[in-house]
Design a protein around this motif. Structure first.
Motif, PDB file in Angstrom:
ATOM      1  N   ARG A 164       6.839  67.917 -24.376  1.00  0.00           N
ATOM      2  CA  ARG A 164       7.932  68.622 -25.051  1.00  0.00           C
ATOM      3  C   ARG A 164       9.147  68.735 -24.119  1.00  0.00           C
ATOM      4  NH1 ARG A 164       3.590  71.651 -27.240  1.00  0.00           N
ATOM      5  NH2 ARG A 164       3.713  73.205 -25.572  1.00  0.00           N
ATOM      6  N   GLU A 165       8.891  69.015 -22.848  1.00  0.00           N
ATOM      7  CA  GLU A 165       9.997  69.150 -21.891  1.00  0.00           C
ATOM      8  C   GLU A 165      10.700  67.807 -21.670  1.00  0.00           C
ATOM      9  OE1 GLU A 165       8.547  70.937 -18.300  1.00  0.00           O
ATOM     10  OE2 GLU A 165       7.682  72.641 -19.354  1.00  0.00           O
ATOM     11  N   ALA A 166       9.916  66.735 -21.514  1.00  0.00           N
ATOM     12  CA  ALA A 166      10.512  65.423 -21.285  1.00  0.00           C
ATOM     13  C   ALA A 166      11.365  65.001 -22.479  1.00  0.00           C
ATOM     14  CB  ALA A 166       9.418  64.396 -21.013  1.00  0.00           C
ATOM     15  N   LYS A 167      10.857  65.203 -23.677  1.00  0.00           N
ATOM     16  CA  LYS A 167      11.608  64.814 -24.873  1.00  0.00           C
ATOM     17  C   LYS A 167      12.851  65.684 -25.045  1.00  0.00           C
ATOM     18  CE  LYS A 167       7.531  63.123 -27.377  1.00  0.00           C
ATOM     19  NZ  LYS A 167       6.595  63.386 -28.496  1.00  0.00           N
ATOM     20  N   MET A 168      12.730  66.965 -24.722  1.00  0.00           N
ATOM     21  CA  MET A 168      13.879  67.865 -24.822  1.00  0.00           C
ATOM     22  C   MET A 168      15.017  67.380 -23.926  1.00  0.00           C
ATOM     23  SD  MET A 168      14.047  71.919 -23.832  1.00  0.00           S
ATOM     24  CE  MET A 168      13.641  71.545 -22.119  1.00  0.00           C
ATOM     25  N   LEU A 169      14.702  66.987 -22.718  1.00  0.00           N
ATOM     26  CA  LEU A 169      15.754  66.525 -21.813  1.00  0.00           C
ATOM     27  C   LEU A 169      16.362  65.221 -22.322  1.00  0.00           C
ATOM     28  CD1 LEU A 169      15.844  66.642 -17.983  1.00  0.00           C
ATOM     29  CD2 LEU A 169      16.360  64.480 -19.121  1.00  0.00           C
ATOM     30  N   ARG A 170      15.526  64.293 -22.756  1.00  0.00           N
ATOM     31  CA  ARG A 170      16.058  63.012 -23.236  1.00  0.00           C
ATOM     32  C   ARG A 170      16.911  63.191 -24.503  1.00  0.00           C
ATOM     33  NH1 ARG A 170      15.679  60.342 -18.910  1.00  0.00           N
ATOM     34  NH2 ARG A 170      13.917  58.954 -18.495  1.00  0.00           N
ATOM     35  N   GLN A 171      16.558  64.158 -25.342  1.00  0.00           N
ATOM     36  CA  GLN A 171      17.272  64.350 -26.599  1.00  0.00           C
ATOM     37  C   GLN A 171      18.449  65.294 -26.471  1.00  0.00           C
ATOM     38  OE1 GLN A 171      14.110  65.687 -29.157  1.00  0.00           O
ATOM     39  NE2 GLN A 171      13.025  63.715 -29.068  1.00  0.00           N
ATOM     40  N   LEU A 192       9.826  61.068 -16.500  1.00  0.00           N
ATOM     41  CA  LEU A 192      11.183  60.574 -16.708  1.00  0.00           C
ATOM     42  C   LEU A 192      11.574  59.521 -15.672  1.00  0.00           C
ATOM     43  CD1 LEU A 192      12.758  64.080 -17.429  1.00  0.00           C
ATOM     44  CD2 LEU A 192      12.353  62.276 -19.113  1.00  0.00           C
ATOM     45  N   ARG A 193      11.227  59.742 -14.421  1.00  0.00           N
ATOM     46  CA  ARG A 193      11.636  58.773 -13.386  1.00  0.00           C
ATOM     47  C   ARG A 193      10.807  57.489 -13.475  1.00  0.00           C
ATOM     48  NH1 ARG A 193       7.985  57.184  -9.002  1.00  0.00           N
ATOM     49  NH2 ARG A 193       6.609  58.928  -8.567  1.00  0.00           N
ATOM     50  N   VAL A 194       9.543  57.569 -13.911  1.00  0.00           N
ATOM     51  CA  VAL A 194       8.750  56.343 -14.063  1.00  0.00           C
ATOM     52  C   VAL A 194       9.257  55.536 -15.264  1.00  0.00           C
ATOM     53  CG1 VAL A 194       6.448  55.430 -14.554  1.00  0.00           C
ATOM     54  CG2 VAL A 194       6.732  57.247 -12.862  1.00  0.00           C
ATOM     55  N   THR A 216       1.820  57.549 -15.408  1.00  0.00           N
ATOM     56  CA  THR A 216       2.106  58.690 -16.262  1.00  0.00           C
ATOM     57  C   THR A 216       2.288  58.189 -17.688  1.00  0.00           C
ATOM     58  OG1 THR A 216       3.611  60.586 -16.578  1.00  0.00           O
ATOM     59  CG2 THR A 216       4.592  58.500 -15.901  1.00  0.00           C
ATOM     60  N   TYR A 217       2.493  59.116 -18.580  1.00  0.00           N
ATOM     61  CA  TYR A 217       2.860  58.743 -19.948  1.00  0.00           C
ATOM     62  C   TYR A 217       4.360  58.903 -20.079  1.00  0.00           C
ATOM     63  CZ  TYR A 217       2.772  58.184 -24.972  1.00  0.00           C
ATOM     64  OH  TYR A 217       2.970  57.695 -26.246  1.00  0.00           O
ATOM     65  N   GLY A 218       5.015  57.864 -20.618  1.00  0.00           N
ATOM     66  CA  GLY A 218       6.454  57.934 -20.874  1.00  0.00           C
ATOM     67  C   GLY A 218       6.687  58.498 -22.255  1.00  0.00           C
ATOM     68  N   TYR A 219       6.951  59.792 -22.318  1.00  0.00           N
ATOM     69  CA  TYR A 219       7.011  60.475 -23.611  1.00  0.00           C
ATOM     70  C   TYR A 219       8.182  60.007 -24.470  1.00  0.00           C
ATOM     71  CZ  TYR A 219       3.684  63.721 -21.466  1.00  0.00           C
ATOM     72  OH  TYR A 219       2.593  64.282 -20.850  1.00  0.00           O
ATOM     73  N   SER A 220       9.326  59.723 -23.843  1.00  0.00           N
ATOM     74  CA  SER A 220      10.491  59.360 -24.648  1.00  0.00           C
ATOM     75  C   SER A 220      10.482  57.902 -25.064  1.00  0.00           C
ATOM     76  CB  SER A 220      11.781  59.679 -23.885  1.00  0.00           C
ATOM     77  OG  SER A 220      11.991  58.759 -22.836  1.00  0.00           O
TER      78      SER A 220
END
Length: 801
Positions: free
Chosen positions: A467-474, A664-666, A750-754
């Motif tokens: 949720r945090e990774a997607k929030m930042l990307r969006q 995010l960095r990966v 890692t998993y790339g959520y975005s």
């Protein structure tokens, strides 16, 4: 006794003798070892001396493998028996997690050509018929496992060292180590003084005391440790071969044959610390009183697994001291606060590691750098924050959980918190779950309803981090980056000094930044930094926080002009990264300065007033997204953080932890020091050669020039692991071609959520984009495809526009 030596080793246990032997083997024959008593005094003589090759860390596995192979060579070379028994070792998994661990180790063994493989129950019963294998999910066999004779090994190292010209002086305690103005040392003893280039503290139980002679405090603490040996067991006496040892770590004990009986040792929950205020000077070959009740639970589990243990009488009990560091790894390497003072303290599996440890130490001392990246052991990983209270809490936890699995990304609570920033309580109220980074508490993710957990498979916090990774990307996220190392370098010759240290040219214009590698002794990557010119004679340098003391050694390698000042600002300043497509809009509400790209381009800086605080804003982001790093004084941290969060909330953003930052960095294919960047890798292998300017001088330029035109041995690559549903790579997994050919290993996973991909960043040999590979997640092949470019913003448009 010599009055001068290239190096003086203090301590005549197995490690000190191994270092002496390897120094002499590498050509330093004018070396001396000083032992306060007899060789093997302290912990060496009573060690169980088991040997095994596999470890969760790849480089430590390499070191242990070297050590196991060395003992037979050492016997042949010196004529001194090492008492080597190698009937093999059986590794048992009672749990799914242990099975994952063993299968991953088997995959690593296949990759590195080590002998470690799965056997069936029938095969295991044939190897060790006295073991009850009920309830065992998986059995691995290491044919080279076994044990050695502690005194035999120590004396073999000693004989080998003497044969090459080294000197060993027994019954010669060191009373002082005095550093001279030129950086050399005088080691004082009752038998005379020795002037030396290097002092090597391998004093075992007396490592703390020897360290204090040089003015340093080492985070070490001894505990009691027990094992017992049974009387003769008829079934063993009737055998014509030696039984393999048994590693039943889920049962929290170890077991092997000793004579015609069995040796059983345990790491119990009821830890007994010893000599907290200092190891007695007169202690040598003494033992403590037996206290088998403390290990009764462990003994009962051993009896359930090998019933003969309970049927045999106890022949003898060994209860002796061993000395630990806070993470049970050795404190290894040149001490950052001293010149030419090498530490090798707090070794637990000494007989599995003695040879490789001695070799790495000798390489570091004689050549300036070891073959393998040893940061996992580096004494620089701890600072003064690792005080007596922290050390005791961590040692107790390490002892009691000696055989517990160290899961990827695991955080243990013992001894925490040690160091906190002013926003710590605020972050707790926001639901932060914290990790430890060089003593600092920092948010991993924000979801107090999902407690921290660790394992090889995806954990309950997987969705929270997503949720945090997607929030930042969006939209926008705010990441606490206060644990980054920060330095201020100023003075008329500051630019010249920085150019002499770093491989890239320092920025000429005020407000400009550059990325630059730091080159290691052998031409590899010792660090990566962002350098910003803040004024005519002032620079701001940002690097890895956990490597601050490690990098301290490199700053000392280039003489600093008198008018240059170098200050660490890591404690005094804090930082946040505000990033994401809405980060400009959010940050603009807090400042009158224009943040448009035309006025504030990528890799530029400005001083901004935010929430009444003067902040350094850098247009850069480790997320690979549009963003700024905002650095402020520690006293302004709370106000700046609150302002950034309020602005982010207005844009449907919020706080983001370090686990999302990893994802995010990966996604962007960014490397990280300590994972992708290390002295083992050449700049051209990690894509940093473009930042090196060979038309100027810089630290270790000659070493770089020797390797710059070499073809890459491996290349940092990004892999999309397909059809993954339960687990992602985490680092250390071998990578094979689909025909079984080993080609590389994962450094970050890692998993790339975005981008909706399971991703593995790692090194590959001769494997182009588009190639199919098998990534050994959970020790099993998972099909992946090598990507030609990172899946997120491959052209860098969001980062720069």
């Amino acid at each position: 006794m010599r009055t001068h030596a290239q190096a003086v080793v203090i301590g005549g246990g197995v490690i000190g003798c191994s270092i002496l032997y390897h120094l002499a083997k590498l050509g330093w024959t004018d070396v001396v070892l000083l032992e306060r008593d007899e060789l093997t005094s302290g912990s060496t003589w009573h060690a169980a001396a088991n040997i095994h090759g596999l470890h969760d860390s790849t480089n430590i596995s390499r070191i242990q493998h070297y050590t196991m192979n060395l003992y037979n060579e050492l016997e042949a070379e010196t004529g001194q028996s090492c008492g080597v028994f190698q009937p093999g070792s059986l590794y048992l998994a009672q749990t799914e997690e242990r099975e994952h661990q063993l299968r991953l180790q088997a995959a690593k063994a296949k990759f590195y050509g080590m002998n470690f493989h799965e056997v069936s129950r029938a095969e295991a019963e044939a190897l060790h018929p006295m073991v009850n294998y009920d309830g065992i999910r998986c059995i691995m066999f290491e044919p080279d496992g076994g044990n050695v004779d502690p005194s035999g090994v120590t004396n073999a190292y000693a004989v080998g060292a003497r044969q090459r010209g080294a000197e060993i002086i027994r019954f010669c305690p060191v009373t002082a180590t005095v550093q001279q103005p030129d950086g050399t040392w005088v080691v004082e003893t009752p038998k005379g003084n020795i002037s030396t280039e290097w002092v090597i503290n391998a004093a075992g139980l007396w490592g703390r005391e020897v360290g204090k002679l040089a003015g340093i405090e080492l985070p070490l603490l001894p505990t009691e440790h027990q094992y017992f040996v049974t009387e003769t067991i008829a079934e063993i006496a009737d055998m014509d071969r030696r039984l393999p040892s048994v590693a039943d770590r889920d049962g929290e004990y170890y077991l092997r044959q000793e004579g015609q009986g069995l040796l059983v040792g345990a790491y119990e929950k009821d830890v007994r610390f010893w000599a907290e205020d200092g190891t007695p000077q007169g202690f040598g070959h003494e033992l403590f009183a037996d206290d088998l009740e403390r290990i009764e639970d462990n003994m009962m589990r051993a009896i359930d697994r090998v019933p003969a243990v309970g049927e045999a009488g106890i022949k003898r009990v060994i209860n002796g001291p061993m000395i630990w560091s806070p993470d049970s790894n050795v404190l290894f390497g040149p001490h950052p606060d001293l010149s030419n003072y090498f530490c090798c303290n707090g070794i637990i599996p000494g007989f599995s590691q003695s040879g490789g440890m001695g070799l790495m130490a000798a390489e570091w001392i004689t050549k300036g750098e070891s073959t393998y990246d040893m940061f996992a052991w580096d004494v620089a990983r701890f600072g003064k924050w690792a005080d007596a209270k922290f050390t005791k809490a961590r040692v107790g936890d390490q002892y009691a959980k000696r055989f517990a699995i160290h899961f990827p990304n695991e955080e243990r609570d013992a001894g925490r918190p040690v160091r906190v920033r002013s926003v710590y309580e605020q972050q707790k109220e926001m639901g932060a779950v914290f990790g430890l980074n060089y003593g600092w508490e920092h948010p991993l993710y924000f979801d107090a309803d999902t407690p921290e957990s660790a394992g090889f498979v995806r954990q309950p916090w997987f969705e929270s981090v997503g949720r945090e990774a997607k929030m930042l990307r969006q939209a926008v996220g705010v990441i606490d980056i206060s644990n980054f190392a920060k330095y201020r370098v100023a003075g008329a010759e500051a630019e010249d000094w920085l150019n002499a240290v770093f491989a890239n040219n320092m920025p000429k214009a005020v407000g400009r930044s550059c990325l630059t590698p730091l080159i290691g002794v052998n031409g590899g990557i010792a660090g990566d930094f962002t350098v910003t010119r803040m004024g005519e004679d002032e620079f701001w340098v940002i690097g890895s926080g956990m490597a601050e003391r490690y990098h301290q050694r490199f700053w000392k390698m280039v003489p600093m002009p008198e008018d240059v000042t170098f200050e660490s600002k890591t404690d005094a300043w804090c930082g946040f990264n505000i990033a994401g497509p809405a980060s400009r809009k959010a940050l603009q509400t807090l400042t009158n300065a224009s943040l448009d790209t035309a006025d504030f381009p990528f890799m530029r800086s400005k001083w901004l007033e935010i929430a009444g605080a003067t902040c350094l804003a850098l247009r850069v982001s480790f997320t690979g997204d549009l963003g700024w790093e905002i650095h402020c004084k520690a006293e302004d941290q709370a106000a700046v953080y609150s302002a950034l969060l309020t602005a982010a909330n207005h844009e449907k953003g919020g706080p983001v932890g370090s686990r999302a930052l990893m994802s995010l960095r990966v996604e962007k294919g960014y490397g990280s020091w300590g994972r992708e960047y290390s002295p083992e890798y050449w700049p051209q292998e990690v894509g940093l050669d473009r930042l090196i300017k060979t038309d100027k001088g810089f630290l270790h330029k000659d070493s770089y020039l020797e390797v710059k035109d070499n073809p890459s041995r491996e290349v940092l690559s990004l892999i999309h692991v397909q059809n993954v549903t339960t687990a992602d790579a985490t680092g250390g997994e071998p990578i094979f071609l689909t025909d079984g050919t080993p080609v590389g290993r994962v450094t970050s996973g890692t998993y790339g959520y975005s981008v909706d991909m399971s991703l593995a960043l790692g090194y590959l040999k001769d494997t182009p984009a588009g190639a199919a590979v098998d990534v050994m997640i959970l020790g099993q092949p998972h099909r992946g495809v090598v990507l030609a470019e990172p899946p997120f913003d491959p052209k860098g448009e969001r980062l720069r526009n």
